[in-house]
Write an enzyme that holds these catalytic residues in place. Structure first.
Site, PDB file in Angstrom:
ATOM      1  CG  HIS A 106      -2.049  -0.994   1.068  1.00  0.00           C
ATOM      2  ND1 HIS A 106      -2.856  -1.352   2.120  1.00  0.00           N
ATOM      3  CD2 HIS A 106      -2.496  -1.713   0.015  1.00  0.00           C
ATOM      4  CE1 HIS A 106      -3.747  -2.248   1.709  1.00  0.00           C
ATOM      5  NE2 HIS A 106      -3.542  -2.482   0.438  1.00  0.00           N
ATOM      6  CB  CYS A 114       5.890  13.100  -9.784  1.00  0.00           C
ATOM      7  SG  CYS A 114       5.267  14.257 -11.026  1.00  0.00           S
ATOM      8  CB  CYS A 117       7.121  12.399 -14.507  1.00  0.00           C
ATOM      9  SG  CYS A 117       8.031  12.652 -12.968  1.00  0.00           S
ATOM     10  CB  CYS A 136       8.451  16.256 -14.606  1.00  0.00           C
ATOM     11  SG  CYS A 136       6.979  16.277 -13.571  1.00  0.00           S
ATOM     12  CB  THR A 173      -4.766  -7.561   8.456  1.00  0.00           C
ATOM     13  OG1 THR A 173      -5.579  -6.944   7.451  1.00  0.00           O
ATOM     14  CG2 THR A 173      -4.620  -9.047   8.160  1.00  0.00           C
ATOM     15  CG  ASN A 198      -6.766  -9.880  14.495  1.00  0.00           C
ATOM     16  OD1 ASN A 198      -7.050  -9.114  15.406  1.00  0.00           O
ATOM     17  ND2 ASN A 198      -6.883  -9.567  13.214  1.00  0.00           N
TER      18      ASN A 198
END
Ligand code: APR
Length: 228
Positions: A106, A114, A117, A136, A173, A198
């Site tokens: 992620h 950017c 570019c 750029c 998660t 978990n």
């Protein structure tokens, strides 16, 4: 056992003081996803989005890895086979704990991108919409974070690893967000043993052969010792 693939989520960083998304009072209780974690939200109000990530970047920089991150770094050093660590998290706590190879599917808070570019560079502590791309010069810089509706990074590589895993573990998660929530199904389809670590059952807990409940800082070190 030759190959272990591990997926981590916000729960592994909870005890380092970084908020999760869907727990009580989590990030998605404080902000609307569509405003701060979608390309449309960024186009609509880049200042709001930069403020959101600037605040998370500042908080993440003061956070320290906890025993769970440290245990996974130890596993990478001492496990005789191949260990693949995939994280949904955008903090850098796995690297800070010593993990050498982390797949940030992620993206990461410390990365800037950017939008014109595709150049990437280390993010400054605070970003804003007037910043120019160092490559750029366009004023289209954004956090190098994968937003909802965008394709996570390194998916082909991740699916390749899942197809070869002898053991797949998901740590901290909630199993609410795909494609990550589907990794357990992929791994078990190829014969991997699957385990969920978990604090409480995730949305896909029924797809795991084993479950280990408790805080990551206690469960993960114990689980790693059982593997070494
Ligand atoms: N130890 C272990 N697990 C914990 C702990 C802890 N101390 N504290 C919380 N958890 C668990 C919760 O039970 C929950 O299952 O961590 C999980 C956190 O779930 P989410 O907040 O949904 O985080 P995550 O699953 O990483 O979200 C996935 O959603 O918003 C997007 O891109 C974002 O990467 C994120 C993705």
């Amino acid at each position: 056992m030759k190959k272990i693939v591990i997926l981590t989520g916000a729960g592994i960083s909870a005890e380092s003081g970084l908020g999760t998304f869907r727990d009580e009072g989590g990030l998605w209780a404080q902000h609307r996803i569509e405003d701060v974690a979608t390309p449309e939200g960024f186009a609509r109000n880049p200042d709001l989005v930069h403020d959101f990530y600037n605040a998370r970047r500042a908080q993440a920089r003061t956070a320290k890895p906890n025993e769970a991150h440290v245990a996974l770094a130890k596993l990478e050093r001492e496990f005789q086979g191949e260990l693949i660590l995939v994280t949904q998290n955008v903090d850098s706590l796995h690297a800070a704990a010593g993990s050498q190879h982390v797949m940030h599917m992620h993206g990461f808070l410390d990365g800037a991108l950017c939008a014109s570019c595709d150049a990437r560079w280390p993010a400054p502590l605070a970003m804003n919409k007037t910043m120019k791309c160092p490559t750029c010069a366009a004023q289209t810089t954004r956090p190098d974070i994968v937003w909802f509706g965008e394709m996570p990074y390194q998916m082909d590589e991740i699916y390749h690893h899942l197809s070869e895993a002898d053991l797949f573990a998901a740590i901290g998660t909630s199993g609410n967000v795909y494609p990550a929530a589907g990794f357990v199904q992929e791994a078990s389809a190829f014969g991997a043993l699957t385990v969920e670590l978990n604090l409480e059952p995730s949305a896909v807990v029924s797809q795991f052969e084993q479950t280990i409940f408790g805080k990551a800082s206690a469960c993960v070190p114990e689980w790693v010792e059982s593997l070494l």
